[in-house]
Design an enzyme around this catalytic site. Structure first.
Site, short mmCIF file in Angstrom:
data_model
loop_
_atom_site.label_atom_id
_atom_site.label_comp_id
_atom_site.label_asym_id
_atom_site.label_seq_id
_atom_site.Cartn_x
_atom_site.Cartn_y
_atom_site.Cartn_z
NE ARG A 1 -33.26 -128.79 25.84
CZ ARG A 1 -33.40 -129.47 24.70
NH1 ARG A 1 -32.84 -129.05 23.60
NH2 ARG A 1 -34.07 -130.59 24.69
CG ASP A 2 -40.42 -125.51 28.86
OD1 ASP A 2 -40.66 -124.41 28.32
OD2 ASP A 2 -41.30 -126.37 29.04
#
Length: 196
Positions: free
Chosen positions: A77-78
């Site tokens: 997610r990042d």
């Protein structure tokens, strides 16, 4: 021994970041192996554009690592230049699993917004896509710019049209890589890669 992050190959020599089990720790902390090297963000500061070979090497290793993570049910997610590390050994490693999801966390945590806006897919907040973010990262490293421009945390992205083909910004990008990048950062999720 346990491993955090991901990198291609077998665990011992593959670049997984090893997490050391502690016996009777005196506080809550984690001990990882140290790997000399630099993050892609640091590399971008020194040299804003990669050679095609450097970009392909990074994307291949990180895509393999993401594929392994996704098969285990973990979504980072990042993905962004600050969370990709090239060790002195030449291995790329994924850093910072602080907002990663494994499917075992509470629903409230899954609903928290995560990721860096310029690297989040156009359907923003409908679930950050690691593969889209890797495409944005490679596009930036090859062309020196973000496909949809800089997006601040308080903004909604400007996704009116697909970004220019990388080969228009950099003629030495081969046609196969040009098509791969266009698919990776397409506005419509149905046109993007489904798996690493």
């Amino acid at each position: 021994e346990r491993y955090a992050g991901a990198s291609p190959g077998a665990a011992g020599d593959a670049g997984f970041v090893r997490v050391h089990e502690l016996t009777e720790p005196s506080a809550l902390y984690t001990v990882f192996d140290w790997h000399g090297g630099r993050t892609l963000e640091q590399m971008l500061e020194a040299k804003p554009r990669a050679s095609v070979a450097e970009g392909v090497e990074m994307a291949s290793q990180v895509a393999q690592a993401l594929g392994r993570m996704h098969r285990l049910g973990v979504i980072h997610r990042d993905i962004k230049p600050g969370n990709l590390h090239r060790g002195d050994d030449g291995r790329w490693r994924i850093l910072d699993l602080g907002v990663a999801l494994s499917g075992r966390e509470p629903a409230a945590q899954r609903e928290l917004h995560a990721g860096t806006p310029s690297y989040i897919n156009p359907e923003q907040w409908d679930g950050a896509s690691d593969l889209y973010a890797l495409g944005v990262t490679l596009y930036r490293w090859l062309t020196g710019r973000l496909p949809y421009g800089e997006i601040e945390p308080y903004q909604t992205g400007r996704y009116r049209q697909d970004p220019p083909h990388a080969s228009r910004l950099r003629p030495d990008v081969p046609i196969w890589l040009d098509h791969l990048l266009a698919k990776a950062v397409a506005r419509d999720a149905r046109h993007r890669f489904e798996t690493a």
